[in-house]
Design a protein around this motif. Structure first.
Motif, PDB file in Angstrom:
ATOM      1  N   MET A 267      47.935 -21.683  -6.703  1.00 34.30           N
ATOM      2  CA  MET A 267      48.967 -22.570  -7.438  1.00 34.30           C
ATOM      3  C   MET A 267      50.091 -21.655  -7.279  1.00 34.30           C
ATOM      4  SD  MET A 267      50.206 -25.362  -8.547  1.00 34.30           S
ATOM      5  CE  MET A 267      51.881 -25.135  -8.978  1.00 34.30           C
ATOM      6  N   GLU A 268      51.242 -22.028  -7.015  1.00 35.81           N
ATOM      7  CA  GLU A 268      52.326 -21.449  -6.896  1.00 35.81           C
ATOM      8  C   GLU A 268      53.373 -21.197  -7.945  1.00 35.81           C
ATOM      9  OE1 GLU A 268      51.871 -24.467  -5.480  1.00 35.81           O
ATOM     10  OE2 GLU A 268      53.551 -25.606  -5.291  1.00 35.81           O
ATOM     11  N   ASN A 269      52.783 -21.076  -9.069  1.00 33.66           N
ATOM     12  CA  ASN A 269      53.591 -20.932 -10.404  1.00 33.66           C
ATOM     13  C   ASN A 269      54.722 -19.808 -10.062  1.00 33.66           C
ATOM     14  OD1 ASN A 269      51.420 -22.418 -12.063  1.00 33.66           O
ATOM     15  ND2 ASN A 269      50.278 -20.807 -11.361  1.00 33.66           N
ATOM     16  N   ALA A 296      49.501 -16.487   1.381  1.00 32.32           N
ATOM     17  CA  ALA A 296      50.898 -16.674   2.177  1.00 32.32           C
ATOM     18  C   ALA A 296      51.413 -17.970   1.875  1.00 32.32           C
ATOM     19  CB  ALA A 296      50.595 -16.538   3.649  1.00 32.32           C
ATOM     20  N   HIS A 297      50.590 -18.951   1.746  1.00 26.83           N
ATOM     21  CA  HIS A 297      51.083 -20.186   1.248  1.00 26.83           C
ATOM     22  C   HIS A 297      51.651 -20.254  -0.084  1.00 26.83           C
ATOM     23  CE1 HIS A 297      50.378 -24.759   1.490  1.00 26.83           C
ATOM     24  NE2 HIS A 297      50.438 -24.599  -0.015  1.00 26.83           N
ATOM     25  N   GLU A 298      51.012 -19.723  -0.992  1.00 20.85           N
ATOM     26  CA  GLU A 298      51.606 -19.615  -2.481  1.00 20.85           C
ATOM     27  C   GLU A 298      52.988 -18.954  -2.450  1.00 20.85           C
ATOM     28  OE1 GLU A 298      50.315 -22.338  -3.623  1.00 20.85           O
ATOM     29  OE2 GLU A 298      48.070 -22.053  -3.017  1.00 20.85           O
ATOM     30  N   LEU A 299      53.056 -17.860  -1.540  1.00 17.83           N
ATOM     31  CA  LEU A 299      54.102 -16.797  -1.836  1.00 17.83           C
ATOM     32  C   LEU A 299      55.389 -17.621  -0.992  1.00 17.83           C
ATOM     33  CD1 LEU A 299      55.419 -14.229  -1.836  1.00 17.83           C
ATOM     34  CD2 LEU A 299      54.547 -13.400   0.236  1.00 17.83           C
ATOM     35  N   ALA A 300      55.058 -18.314   0.147  1.00 15.19           N
ATOM     36  CA  ALA A 300      56.254 -19.123   0.769  1.00 15.19           C
ATOM     37  C   ALA A 300      56.704 -20.239  -0.097  1.00 15.19           C
ATOM     38  CB  ALA A 300      55.546 -19.914   1.845  1.00 15.19           C
ATOM     39  N   HIS A 301      55.839 -20.865  -1.053  1.00 18.96           N
ATOM     40  CA  HIS A 301      56.299 -21.685  -2.117  1.00 18.96           C
ATOM     41  C   HIS A 301      57.184 -21.131  -2.975  1.00 18.96           C
ATOM     42  CE1 HIS A 301      54.254 -25.424  -1.697  1.00 18.96           C
ATOM     43  NE2 HIS A 301      52.964 -24.965  -1.865  1.00 18.96           N
ATOM     44  N   GLN A 302      57.360 -20.147  -3.159  1.00 20.97           N
ATOM     45  CA  GLN A 302      58.283 -19.109  -4.233  1.00 20.97           C
ATOM     46  C   GLN A 302      59.439 -19.763  -3.705  1.00 20.97           C
ATOM     47  OE1 GLN A 302      57.132 -17.626  -7.215  1.00 20.97           O
ATOM     48  NE2 GLN A 302      54.958 -18.129  -6.162  1.00 20.97           N
ATOM     49  N   GLN A 319      57.949 -29.007   0.188  1.00 15.91           N
ATOM     50  CA  GLN A 319      57.054 -28.167  -0.495  1.00 15.91           C
ATOM     51  C   GLN A 319      55.908 -27.822   0.347  1.00 15.91           C
ATOM     52  OE1 GLN A 319      58.909 -29.306  -4.642  1.00 15.91           O
ATOM     53  NE2 GLN A 319      56.781 -29.205  -4.786  1.00 15.91           N
ATOM     54  N   GLU A 320      55.058 -28.714   0.663  1.00 12.37           N
ATOM     55  CA  GLU A 320      53.827 -28.509   1.329  1.00 12.37           C
ATOM     56  C   GLU A 320      53.763 -28.005   2.673  1.00 12.37           C
ATOM     57  OE1 GLU A 320      51.479 -27.652  -0.472  1.00 12.37           O
ATOM     58  OE2 GLU A 320      52.083 -28.362  -2.399  1.00 12.37           O
ATOM     59  N   GLY A 321      54.602 -29.122   3.397  1.00 10.56           N
ATOM     60  CA  GLY A 321      55.049 -28.539   5.001  1.00 10.56           C
ATOM     61  C   GLY A 321      55.539 -27.311   5.247  1.00 10.56           C
ATOM     62  N   PHE A 322      56.383 -26.877   4.362  1.00 15.88           N
ATOM     63  CA  PHE A 322      57.246 -25.796   4.522  1.00 15.88           C
ATOM     64  C   PHE A 322      56.137 -24.609   4.000  1.00 15.88           C
ATOM     65  CE2 PHE A 322      61.867 -25.930   5.317  1.00 15.88           C
ATOM     66  CZ  PHE A 322      61.863 -27.090   5.530  1.00 15.88           C
ATOM     67  N   ALA A 323      55.476 -24.651   3.049  1.00 19.76           N
ATOM     68  CA  ALA A 323      54.525 -23.762   2.612  1.00 19.76           C
ATOM     69  C   ALA A 323      53.553 -23.340   3.666  1.00 19.76           C
ATOM     70  CB  ALA A 323      53.882 -24.029   1.315  1.00 19.76           C
ATOM     71  N   THR A 324      52.843 -24.669   4.342  1.00 11.93           N
ATOM     72  CA  THR A 324      51.875 -24.464   5.210  1.00 11.93           C
ATOM     73  C   THR A 324      52.426 -23.819   6.636  1.00 11.93           C
ATOM     74  OG1 THR A 324      51.016 -26.488   4.563  1.00 11.93           O
ATOM     75  CG2 THR A 324      50.079 -25.893   6.846  1.00 11.93           C
ATOM     76  N   PHE A 373      51.143 -34.401   4.526  1.00 11.12           N
ATOM     77  CA  PHE A 373      52.263 -33.747   3.873  1.00 11.12           C
ATOM     78  C   PHE A 373      52.159 -32.146   4.547  1.00 11.12           C
ATOM     79  CE2 PHE A 373      52.053 -36.550   0.090  1.00 11.12           C
ATOM     80  CZ  PHE A 373      53.460 -36.849   0.338  1.00 11.12           C
ATOM     81  N   TYR A 374      50.890 -31.764   4.418  1.00  8.19           N
ATOM     82  CA  TYR A 374      50.544 -30.231   4.817  1.00  8.19           C
ATOM     83  C   TYR A 374      50.882 -30.027   6.269  1.00  8.19           C
ATOM     84  CZ  TYR A 374      48.854 -29.079   0.039  1.00  8.19           C
ATOM     85  OH  TYR A 374      48.770 -28.913  -1.236  1.00  8.19           O
ATOM     86  N   LYS A 375      49.831 -30.818   7.064  1.00  2.00           N
ATOM     87  CA  LYS A 375      49.711 -30.395   8.460  1.00  2.00           C
ATOM     88  C   LYS A 375      50.806 -31.008   9.459  1.00  2.00           C
ATOM     89  CE  LYS A 375      45.925 -28.574   7.089  1.00  2.00           C
ATOM     90  NZ  LYS A 375      44.655 -29.034   6.953  1.00  2.00           N
TER      91      LYS A 375
HETATM   92 ZN   LIG Z   1      51.094 -25.503  -1.480  1.00  2.00          ZN
END
Ligand SMILES: [Zn+2]
Length: 666
Positions: A267-269, A296-302, A319-324, A373-375
């Protein structure tokens, strides 16, 4: 969901407008005492806020909290809870004219029943939070609305045996009589769902990014040997993403903390990635399961999620498309192009399966599946970049982040910047890929599929490396012999594994074992379950592979195929534990128990060990394995049954479901 508001005034305006139109909350200073024994939080919060437009109510989300004191600017109120609405009624009106720097403070007490979890881990305590989807307001009276961004500074008081990790920078630790008070400081605002903390027994190592940001890597003291494989590539990914995104990392540091029985992978807190300790790995486990993608995913969410946050679920893909997508770019930097395209291929297969099941959803539907959302989000960004080129894409993303930093965004905000940067009209693209639920699989397919990439040569068939985008598994149906020859020729590990998956047992021969590639050999172990005697020695060599999945499968298949050698196989694998879920050890114990004449004197010891793994002292992944095997050999005794009953109330819903269905059988 039922919510209790701290105070409810006469709410006329609220039906048509957001509170954020009237009030702007700026900072929160919270002191929390965490009572580990009673699983309770005593808190003291001071919010500062501006009144933008006259209003007569303030709403703060705080389900289940009890308040005993409240102060609004100069007025103090002792709250008599059952009569609270009357008291708050008196506050209304007068003080809520447009004004700056109002102060609202209160004390509260809460026993959270979600979003904040108290756990036991090897006779000590562990605590962690999960705000997204569960609401931080369950433990910290705050705002369930993502559009209210606040600078949260938490100070946490807890038993001095434990470390505390929260958002922002640790500025000091005050010690007093068995307790420590940990002061964390944020410099910038964030949505409430990103506020987090973790408490437990941890050590940490710190590395610094190229730009000087501290990367704080936490680990359990007993896992010091797993530190390197777990955090492998962290600095490389961080440096890559800062460079690729083109906007400096927005927070004071980046912390990564593994926790037990987590609800998700990570989780990208804000500045604090809390992740499942199932991803703490040694070098062998790394091959099959690692923290790289999640990190990498949670880091991209930052950046995508934390720095700019979607205004509502409609724009969740921002959020999710970009983090993926950015996680995949970071992985491409580490593992290469093949890896990147094979992942895109797999994402496309997932989308295709969803489509074929008649469950395609569109990207801007707030109720879309996570696959969409993700893929699909990831695919859209990949295609958008192909269409407008690297330079325009990067320029547009950078402008979008800079313009909306520390605020909220919608899809138009993004598309506008991309159109400006590329001087292209993207309305057709948006309609086709974001607004329509149609998949257009052939458009995806042509991006990784090229027939001409597979060419015949004198020695068989080969990949033509000059052909573009040949990332597509060869269809072996009816061409098994060609596929076998191809295996010997190709060093594309992903493609080889996909070929072996398609071969049936009779097509696996000595020559198939020729490969040294660990993933291809794993696919062989999986495919060949009835082992012909002429392949026995080859198959036995799989037990020495550096993969816990391969070892688990090979041990089971060898044990089943060659009863006369069971003791030999068991002796050979006696000391192997496997992943953090003890996959190899738990299988081994089960086989040792049911193998006649194998160490009869140790059988009761082994049974005790296996049953012990069902207890709450262990992570749910370990417990689930132990329950499953004990059930299969019909050996779930009373202590196992008690543990199973207890598991039916676990906070992790997947494990809870598993336990309930198994318990139903008993
Ligand atoms: Zn995510």
């Amino acid at each position: 969901m039922k919510r209790t508001f701290l105070f409810i005034f006469f709410c006329v305006n609220f039906l048509v407008a957001q509170q954020t139109d009237y009030l702007d909350f700026k900072t929160a200073k919270a002191t929390l005492y965490i009572d580990l024994e009673n699983k309770e939080i005593l808190g003291d919060i001071e919010y500062s806020f501006d009144v933008l437009k006259e209003t007569d109510s303030i709403k703060i989300d705080a389900p289940n909290a009890k308040f005993d004191y409240l102060r609004l600017n100069d007025a103090e109120y002792l709250l008599d809870l059952p009569n609270m609405p009357k008291f708050v009624g008196k506050i209304g009106g007068a003080n809520l004219k447009p004004s700056k720097n109002n102060i609202l403070s209160f004390k509260y007490k809460v026993k959270p029943n979600k979003a904040f979890y108290f756990l036991e881990k090897e006779e000590s305590h562990q605590v962690w939070t999960q705000g997204q989807g569960k609401y931080t307001s369950n433990w910290l009276p705050s705002f369930d609305d993502m559009n209210e961004k606040i600078e949260f500074d938490l100070s946490i008081i807890v038993d001095n045996k434990y470390k505390v990790i929260s958002n922002g920078k640790l500025t000091r630790v005050e010690k007093s009589k068995g307790y420590n008070r940990w002061y964390y400081n944020m410099n910038k605002p964030m949505s409430s769902y990103l506020v987090a903390l973790a408490i437990g027994k941890y050590d940490k190592k710190v590395e610094y990014s190229k730009s000087g940001v501290p990367l704080e890597m936490y680990y359990y003291p007993e896992d010091s040997l797993k530190f390197e494989p777990t955090y492998r590539y962290t600095k490389q990914m961080f440096d890559f993403l800062e460079e690729e995104i083109g906007v400096p990392y927005p927070w004071q540091n980046y912390k990564m903390v593994p926790v037990k029985d987590f609800l998700y992978a990570g989780m990208e807190n804000t500045s604090l990635n809390i992740y499942s300790d199932a991803f703490v790995v040694d070098s062998i486990a790394f091959v099959d399961k690692n923290f790289v993608n999640i990190n990498a995913h949670e880091l991209a969410h930052q950046w995508f999620g934390d720095l700019v946050t979607a205004t509502s679920g409609t724009h969740h893909w921002l959020q999710e498309g970009f983090a993926t997508y950015y996680a995949l770019l970071a992985e491409k930097d580490i593992f290469g192009e093949d890896y990147y395209y094979w992942r895109l291929y797999e994402y496309a297969q997932e989308l295709k399966a969803q489509d074929e099941a008649g469950q395609s959803t569109y990207l801007l539907d707030p109720k879309s599946s996570s696959t969409t959302f993700y893929k699909k989000g990831c695919w859209v960004l990949h295609m958008l970049r192909e269409r407008i080129g690297d330079t325009a894409f990067k320029k547009g993303v950078k402008k979008y982040l800079k313009k909306h930093q520390f605020k909220n965004v919608n899809t138009d905000d993004f598309i506008t910047e991309i159109e400006k940067a590329s001087s292209e009209d993207l309305s057709g693209f948006v309609n086709k890929w974001l607004v329509s639920s149609e998949l257009h699989y052939n458009d995806l397919k042509k991006r990784f599929f090229a027939h001409k990439a597979i060419v015949k040569t004198k020695n068989g068939i080969k990949i033509d490396s000059t052909a573009s985008r040949s990332y597509y598994p060869i269809n072996c149906e009816g061409h098994e012999q060609i596929c076998k020859v191809f295996l010997l020729d190709s060093n594309d590990s992903f493609r080889n594994a996909k070929i072996v998956e398609q071969l049936s047992e009779e097509h696996i021969s000595k020559s198939t074992f020729f490969t040294k590639d660990i993933k291809t050999r794993q696919a062989i172990a999986q495919t060949l379950t009835d082992i012909p005697s002429e392949l026995k020695t080859d198959y036995e060599s799989l037990l020495n592979d550096k993969s816990y999945i391969t070892i688990e499968i090979a041990l089971f298949n060898l044990w089943r195929n060659f009863p006369e050698d069971r003791a030999k196989y068991l002796n050979q694998t006696k000391t192997i534990i496997g992943f953090n879920d003890k996959n190899v050890r738990i299988l081994w114990l089960t086989l040792a128990l049911i193998t006649e004449d194998y160490e009869p004197d140790n059988k009761s010891k082994y049974f005790k060990e296996l049953t012990g793994y069902t207890s709450a002292q262990y992570g749910f992944e370990v417990r689930q394995n132990a329950f499953q095997y004990l059930d299969q050999i019909q050996a779930c005794n009373n202590s196992c049954k008690d543990n199973l009953k207890q598991a039916t109330t676990h906070h992790n819903w997947r494990f809870k479901q598993f336990a309930k269905s198994l318990f139903g059988k008993k």
